[in-house]
Design a protein around this motif. Sequence first.
Motif, PDB file in Angstrom:
ATOM      1  N   TYR A 162       0.428  -1.135  -0.109  1.00  0.00           N
ATOM      2  CA  TYR A 162       0.232  -0.140   0.139  1.00  0.00           C
ATOM      3  C   TYR A 162       0.895   1.106  -0.064  1.00  0.00           C
ATOM      4  O   TYR A 162       0.234   2.274  -0.087  1.00  0.00           O
TER       5      TYR A 162
ATOM      6  N   SER B 185       0.198   5.253   3.356  1.00  0.00           N
ATOM      7  CA  SER B 185      -0.458   4.688   2.000  1.00  0.00           C
ATOM      8  C   SER B 185      -0.349   5.672   0.953  1.00  0.00           C
ATOM      9  O   SER B 185      -0.679   6.577   1.233  1.00  0.00           O
ATOM     10  N   LYS B 188      -5.725   5.789  -2.254  1.00  0.00           N
ATOM     11  CA  LYS B 188      -6.621   4.568  -2.714  1.00  0.00           C
ATOM     12  C   LYS B 188      -7.440   5.158  -3.786  1.00  0.00           C
ATOM     13  O   LYS B 188      -7.881   6.027  -3.815  1.00  0.00           O
TER      14      LYS B 188
END
Lengths: 259, 316
Positions: A162, B185, B188
């Motif tokens: 990720y 991260s 997304k």
Amino acid sequence: MNICVCVKQVPDSWAEKKLSASDSTLDRAAAERVINELDEYAIEEALRIVEAHGGEVTILSMGPAEATDSVRKAISMGANSGIHIVDDVLHGSDAVATSLVLAKALEGRNFDLIMFGCESTDARMSVVPAMVAARLNLPQMTFASKVEVNGTELRIHRATDYGYDEVVSALPAVVSVVEKINEPRYPSFKNIMAAKKAPLDTLSLSDIGVDAGAVGLATAWSQVASFADRPAKAAGTVVTDEGTGAAKIAEFLTTQKFA
Amino acid sequence: MTEVLVVVEHSNGDVKRVSLELLAMAAGIGTPSAVVAGPGASNALATLTAHGAETIYVCDDAAIANHVVVPMVDLLAQLVNDKSPSAVLIPSSIDGKEIAGRLAIAVNSGIITDAVAVSSDCTATQNVFGGATIVQAKVTHGTPIITVRPNSIAPNEAAGAGTRVDVSVAISEAARATTVTNRVSVEKSGRPDLSEASIVVSGGRGVGGEEGFANVIEPLADALGAAVGASRAATDAGWYPHQFQVGQTGKTVSPQLYVANGISGAIQHRAGMQTSKTVVVVNKDAEAPIFDLADFGVVGDLHAVLPELTKLLQSR
Ligand SMILES: Cc1cc2nc3c(=O)[nH]c(=O)nc-3n(C[C@H](O)[C@H](O)[C@H](O)COP(=O)(O)OP(=O)(O)OC[C@H]3O[C@@H](n4cnc5c(N)ncnc54)[C@H](O)[C@@H]3O)c2cc1C
Ligand SMILES: Nc1ncnc2c1ncn2[C@@H]1O[C@H](COP(=O)(O)O)[C@@H](O)[C@H]1O
């Protein structure tokens, strides 16, 4: 900062296959042996760390007699010395045995950092660094896209699916690096000359206290039962776009039930 | 039948598809048992049960995620010693491979990585040398520890008993040697996960820039419900994040359909996509090696072909 970089000699199968793709001739004599290219990034990172903090870089490789060339080549990037573990019985060793040999060769040498590439281009297992960390009971700081040494503290960015994790440990530690970490240098003429005379220890299994029964093809804990070439793919359809290329792809995708 | 342990990858209990595939594979070897650990582990129970898990070992300790790999290895080593499973199946991810490597040392066993099939006697099939050679291999010592690539088998839709067994593991000194201080991260996208997607639309140097990815590649991917991938030339140029790189040093993908656009097909790129079931290529150079892999190819300018294709797909 004394750093050991583990380097594997691998067949240059990539270059060989690339040739065949471009002009359909396979140069079989060109099974040249080279440094695993991922390991060059580890060497580069080690050199940068000693340039910033002082210290020496040692190259460690386990492999057949001709792997000496790769150790010298690795040294010529700017390292100081090399250790080459060579023994006839090592042929065909699996990752479990390889990690044992490397760990035994490293034991008691007091390196601050033991560095690896994150994958060998032939075995592609990505397990040897973690296994060596386990065997030496050192922090496993693997898949690093960034390495920072601060006194006795080590910080890395560990590549993840990720993004990345920020991870911290003490030194000494085991580090493996990913290819995006840096751009490996070319050996300078001066370093190429120096590498010819650099100290290189050639050691056998008994020198590092490994039992010959623990390594090699016959005792490997995983065995290849059989292998075969992948059946050649039937040649596909290739058309030149004359304004209808998109429609033809759409039609193909429809008949294949993708759209 | 003896148990087969399946390591579950999840994010707060949201199970990755590859773990469900591994449950189906485990059912072909013995009785599938799932091992799920870390923050949110309990949330995974329903999904795992629905996909055939007979036993689910749950370790809800959030501290497991604070250290690199080792806590999971300690937990699995404990289970291997207690249950003597006939195999341990682990997803072929960064963490998965390293867990497998350390577990092999911890329980004195052989290891096989990147299997694409495992038979009932634990013979593993691997595609090596970028998919050019198919190998059958077997672990000959200890408990077979096998990492398996995503998209190797379809998940099983039949429910199992899903019996919950709580397990705990002490965070060992070896585990505490590393501490994860932060997780970063990349944003997304809402698209399928690249390594697990059944369709991947990839762009290379021929895409020409960041805008090309936004205006040409992403819309086509969305029209197909696909994940976006990129060659190293594209990620190195900063046109698309590194996490989406396909190839030897990026992700290995094996989707039903791979659409390669403006990618020449260097051996390092092929190593990551060669086992895709169907390959479609758009490249303006008819000599590009990527055409060797194409089931269907168009020699042409992607900037003309792809927007048109996207429109056609959207209008269906
Ligand atoms: C250690 C190492 C690891 C590596 N790992 C990877 C990896 O994981 N993944 C990876 O991808 N690469 C990797 N590489 C790099 C690899 O060798 C190639 O350099 C790279 O894949 C090239 O990317 P590309 O195909 O996008 O670019 P190029 O090779 O430059 O190809 C671009 C293609 O686009 C076509 N094109 C240009 N314009 C258009 C247009 N308008 N319409 C249609 N087509 C067009 C051209 O004809 C050409 O075929 C690695 C290299 C090394 C040394
Ligand atoms: N025979 C070897 N000698 C030295 N280092 C090795 C050897 N085999 C593997 N390595 C190291 O371990 C890394 C990962 O290898 P692998 O687990 O085979 O993918 C490589 O990038 C090397 O740094």
